[in-house]
Design an enzyme around this catalytic site. Structure first.
Site, PDB file in Angstrom:
ATOM      1  N   LYS A 280      -6.993   2.147  13.182  1.00 49.31           N
ATOM      2  CA  LYS A 280      -7.277   2.032  11.748  1.00 49.31           C
ATOM      3  C   LYS A 280      -8.772   1.704  11.591  1.00 49.31           C
ATOM      4  CE  LYS A 280      -5.053   0.114   7.647  1.00 49.31           C
ATOM      5  NZ  LYS A 280      -3.896  -0.674   7.160  1.00 49.31           N
ATOM      6  N   GLU A 365      10.459  -6.474   0.343  1.00 46.77           N
ATOM      7  CA  GLU A 365      10.541  -7.298  -0.869  1.00 46.77           C
ATOM      8  C   GLU A 365      11.969  -7.761  -1.136  1.00 46.77           C
ATOM      9  OE1 GLU A 365       8.883  -4.448  -0.673  1.00 46.77           O
ATOM     10  OE2 GLU A 365       6.803  -5.001  -1.110  1.00 46.77           O
ATOM     11  N   ARG A 393      10.966  -3.699  -6.529  1.00 46.35           N
ATOM     12  CA  ARG A 393      11.828  -3.352  -5.395  1.00 46.35           C
ATOM     13  C   ARG A 393      12.989  -4.338  -5.243  1.00 46.35           C
ATOM     14  NH1 ARG A 393       9.555  -0.006  -1.161  1.00 46.35           N
ATOM     15  NH2 ARG A 393       9.318   1.973  -2.273  1.00 46.35           N
TER      16      ARG A 393
HETATM   17  C1  LIG Z   1       6.746  -1.531  -1.678  1.00 44.31           C
HETATM   18  C2  LIG Z   1       5.325  -1.790  -1.272  1.00 44.31           C
HETATM   19  N1  LIG Z   1       5.004  -2.995  -0.771  1.00 44.31           N
HETATM   20  C3  LIG Z   1       3.732  -3.271  -0.433  1.00 44.31           C
HETATM   21  C4  LIG Z   1       2.753  -2.323  -0.563  1.00 44.31           C
HETATM   22  C5  LIG Z   1       1.314  -2.649  -0.230  1.00 44.31           C
HETATM   23  N2  LIG Z   1       0.853  -1.833   0.890  1.00 44.31           N
HETATM   24  C6  LIG Z   1       0.142  -0.748   0.736  1.00 44.31           C
HETATM   25  S1  LIG Z   1      -0.279  -0.031   2.172  1.00 44.31           S
HETATM   26  C7  LIG Z   1       0.499  -1.258   3.035  1.00 44.31           C
HETATM   27  C8  LIG Z   1       0.488  -1.271   4.525  1.00 44.31           C
HETATM   28  C9  LIG Z   1       0.986   0.020   5.038  1.00 44.31           C
HETATM   29  O1  LIG Z   1       0.884  -0.024   6.449  1.00 44.31           O
HETATM   30  P1  LIG Z   1       1.067   1.348   7.231  1.00 44.31           P
HETATM   31  O2  LIG Z   1       2.230   2.058   6.674  1.00 44.31           O
HETATM   32  O3  LIG Z   1       1.086   1.004   8.647  1.00 44.31           O
HETATM   33  O4  LIG Z   1      -0.210   2.194   6.832  1.00 44.31           O
HETATM   34  P2  LIG Z   1      -1.721   2.014   7.331  1.00 44.31           P
HETATM   35  O5  LIG Z   1      -2.444   1.399   6.151  1.00 44.31           O
HETATM   36  O6  LIG Z   1      -1.704   1.151   8.535  1.00 44.31           O
HETATM   37  O7  LIG Z   1      -2.195   3.391   7.614  1.00 44.31           O
HETATM   38  C10 LIG Z   1       1.081  -2.168   2.192  1.00 44.31           C
HETATM   39  C11 LIG Z   1       1.818  -3.382   2.620  1.00 44.31           C
HETATM   40  C12 LIG Z   1       3.135  -1.076  -1.091  1.00 44.31           C
HETATM   41  N3  LIG Z   1       2.215  -0.087  -1.292  1.00 44.31           N
HETATM   42  N4  LIG Z   1       4.413  -0.838  -1.418  1.00 44.31           N
HETATM   43 MG   LIG Z   2      -0.318   0.886  10.058  1.00 38.87          MG
END
Ligand SMILES: Cc1ncc(C[n+]2csc(CCOP(=O)(O)OP(=O)(O)O)c2C)c(N)n1
Ligand SMILES: [Mg+2]
Ligand SMILES: CC(=O)[C@@H](O)[C@H](O)COP(=O)(O)O
Length: 631
Positions: A280, A365, A393
């Site tokens: 990342k 959530e 959620r």
């Molecule tokens: C239901 C929900 N909870 C929390 C979030 C906040 N959020 C956005 S991206 C993310 C992390 C996602 O991690 P990953 O899927 O590994 O993607 P990366 O950013 O590492 O590429 C979170 C917690 C969200 N978008 N939706």
């Molecule tokens: Mg990730």
């Protein structure tokens, strides 16, 4: 630059692998330069440059469907699908959306913003394809964080059952926003890094392949032996058990390896999962070094990596977190829970001070809500810190587990109201409607940061059931902070400005708008009363009665959905109490989704402005006053 000639994914197919590698470098440079001015999800997108290139090289979007989970990592996809020239408008009003957006391109086949929906969408698209007798590919791109979301596991379970042809690309960079958490994360880690697995697997494969083709019993035994060893050694056994054929792990920045393994996987019948290991923030050292900080960047200086932060009074988030720390020093019942947003919810300091009393459950959530209920059942004081939009959620858990059992859970609801650049998927404009009708819940919102502290004290002292405090994604007003927090009587509103004929009943940041409107009206001899309606539930019924007795017209001003919001509650009160003749006008977020931009622009678009409020108040003045003031 090769990038100048890429206006459609088809343009990629003419390139050699080395040209694709060059193009990857150009795209990284483009992202770093553009986002320095606009801000955005830099680290997630730097991590998927090669992956997105290879997917568009091998498949034929939009016939083949790419479904990005969350969609915050779709900038490279947008660059490759003819939107390169719009990146100066990224996340700006009427500009390029920061998430996948169907109205922007035929290549954007599925929208998100909330996590963990891609596998369900892929299942639906694969089912539809087969029912329609079509043959396109369906490819979900989901991160290791999003995979911790319950929906993803529900979908995996079903995908393994239906065994439809679809591909899951697991983009595993070990990070959610913060470092990822959970058993799944550890499992992936074992696969990712344990060379033992890889080496043993390679040795086993070469050994078994050396066994000359032998017929009969021995061959069957050898196969069974291989299968049982595979069970022990093969990496993705968990996914295999879910019915997906596992491929990987593969270096997500090595184009030839990516091409090879995705090509292989695309030729296998049934659902497949390709485990892609990425970094990342790849390619920009500040983001690589701290992808937590660079998950969502504000504009920054490229050379120094210094982000340009808005100066001003503390954010409500930080005021909440500091107040919680102070309260937790004296109250051992307090436990903070976050569904994967320790940074955004301001809880990192709390975690540092109280490592055993800050629980990050991953993107979960629903689980967070019910776990909080159980914590409260056992006499603790769980503070469930969650963005308003993500609390959507957990609606059933709030109703079924927390409010129905009347448990002492505190909801710290951040990002209440418009959120700006994230836009329609992230606004916190529905929590008043979806919470205020649930029995047993107290719902409040402060007028400023000092009152937020007092509301935190109110919540901690309140032990008659669930209580929620909501606050916006903005800086405070810069008011003096009382050193001591003082609890506020539940259900008490506050007259901020005396006045006559019209009362503006406002909440949260709308109070400032109400005051600006009153200042405009004062010039015309109109002097509305301003009320801080800091409790959405219970309402201050005594105040509402006195407004009726004073013959006041009422304007309710809220940065939340008009349908079912505070204004509706006021109207319902007068109706249920059979108090007639009170004219109530609601000024809130109309029944539309409000796209990305700045909060100021979103308020202007929806009429949450001092000018509009002033104009509405004027129309509500009794005729004689309007005449007297020349209206
Ligand atoms: C239901 C929900 N909870 C929390 C979030 C906040 N959020 C956005 S991206 C993310 C992390 C996602 O991690 P990953 O899927 O590994 O993607 P990366 O950013 O590492 O590429 C979170 C917690 C969200 N978008 N939706
Ligand atoms: Mg990730
Ligand atoms: C994509 C996503 O859902 C998060 O990254 C979100 O954008 C964070 O929002 P804040 O910037 O308000 O913390």
């Amino acid at each position: 630059m090769l990038l100048d000639n890429i206006n459609d994914p088809k343009d990629l197919k003419k390139l050699s692998v080395s040209e694709l590698e060059t193009l990857a470098g150009e795209i990284r440079q483009f992202l770093v330069e553009k986002l320095a001015a606009t801000g955005g999800h830099l680290a997630p997108n730097l991590g998927v440059v090669e992956l997105t290139l290879v997917l568009h090289y091998l498949f034929d979007s939009p016939t083949d469907k790419f479904i990005f989970d969350v969609g915050h990592q779709s900038y490279v996809h947008k660059i490759l699908t003819g939107r390169r020239d719009r990146f100066d408008t990224l996340r700006k009003y009427k500009g390029l959306c920061g998430f996948v957006k169907r109205s922007e391109s035929e290549h954007d086949v599925w929208e998100a913003g909330h996590s963990s929906t891609s596998l369900s969408a892929a299942m639906g698209m694969a089912l539809a394809r087969d029912l329609k007798g079509e043959s396109n590919k369906v490819v979900a791109i989901i991160g290791d964080g999003a995979l911790t979301g319950g929906m993803a596991l529900e979908a995996l379970n079903h995908i393994g059952h239906e065994k439809k042809n679809l591909m899951v690309i697991l983009n595993d960079n070990e990070m959610s926003i913060a470092p990822n958490v959970g058993a799944l994360h550890h499992y992936l880690g074992k696969i990712r890094t344990d060379r033992h697995y890889q080496k043993a697997k390679e040795e086993l494969n070469s050994l078994l392949n050396k066994i000359p083709a032998i017929g009969g019993k021995i061959a069957k035994t050898a196969e069974r032996f291989k299968d049982s060893l595979k069970y022990l050694l093969v990496s993705g056994i968990l996914f295999e058990q879910f019915g997906l054929t596992y491929f990987g792990p593969v270096d997500g920045h090595d184009i030839p390896s990516l091409m090879e393994i995705i090509k292989q996987a695309s030729q296998v019948e049934g659902p497949v999962l390709v485990h892609v290991v990425t970094v990342k923030g790849k390619g920009y050292s500040p983001a690589e070094a701290d992808s937590f900080k660079w998950h969502g960047a504000t504009p920054y200086k490229i050379e120094s990596g210094q982000m340009l932060k808005a100066v001003g009074p503390p954010m409500y988030t930080d005021v909440f977190a500091d107040a919680l720390m102070e309260l937790a020093e004296k109250d051992e019942r307090i436990v903070a829970i976050t569904p994967a947003m320790p940074g955004g919810s301001g809880l990192m300091k709390f975690a540092g001070r109280f490592p055993h009393r800050m629980i990050d459950v991953g993107i979960a959530e629903q689980h967070a809500a019910t776990m909080s209920a159980a914590l409260a059942m056992e006499g603790l004081k769980p503070v469930y810190a969650v963005y308003s939009t993500f609390l959507q959620r957990a609606y059933d858990q709030v109703v079924h587990d927390i409010c129905r059992q009347n448990l002492n859970v505190v909801f710290a609801i951040d990002r209440a109201g418009f959120v700006g650049a994230d836009g329609e998927t992230h606004h916190g404009v529905y929590d008043i409607p979806f919470l205020r009708h649930v029995p047993n819940l107290v719902l409040m919102m402060p007028k400023d940061e000092n009152e937020l502290r007092n509301m935190m004290k109110t919540a901690m002292d309140y032990n008659d059931g669930p209580i929620a405090v909501r606050y916006p994604r903005t800086n405070g007003l810069g008011v003096p902070i009382d050193p001591e927090m003082t609890a506020i009587p539940i259900g008490s509103w506050e007259v901020l400005r005396s006045g006559e004929q019209v009362a503006i009943v406002a909440i949260g940041p709308m109070i400032s708008v109400a005051e600006e409107a009153a200042d405009l009206l004062k010039r015309e001899g109109i002097n509305p009363r301003i009320i801080n309606a800091r409790f959405v539930k219970p309402l201050d019924e005594e105040m509402l009665r006195s407004l009726a007795e004073d013959g006041m017209q009422i304007v309710v001003l809220e940065e939340g959905a008009e349908l079912g919001g505070l204004g509706s509650a006021v109207m319902e009160f007068y109706s249920q109490q059979q108090i007639f003749g009170v004219n109530v006008r609601i000024i809130g977020v109309p029944d539309v989704f409000v796209e990305h931009g700045s909060v100021k622009e979103q308020r202007a678009e929806t009429g949450l402005t001092a000018e509009r409020v002033a104009a509405d108040v004027k129309t509500m003045m009794p005729r004689r006053t309007r005449m007297a003031t020349g209206q």
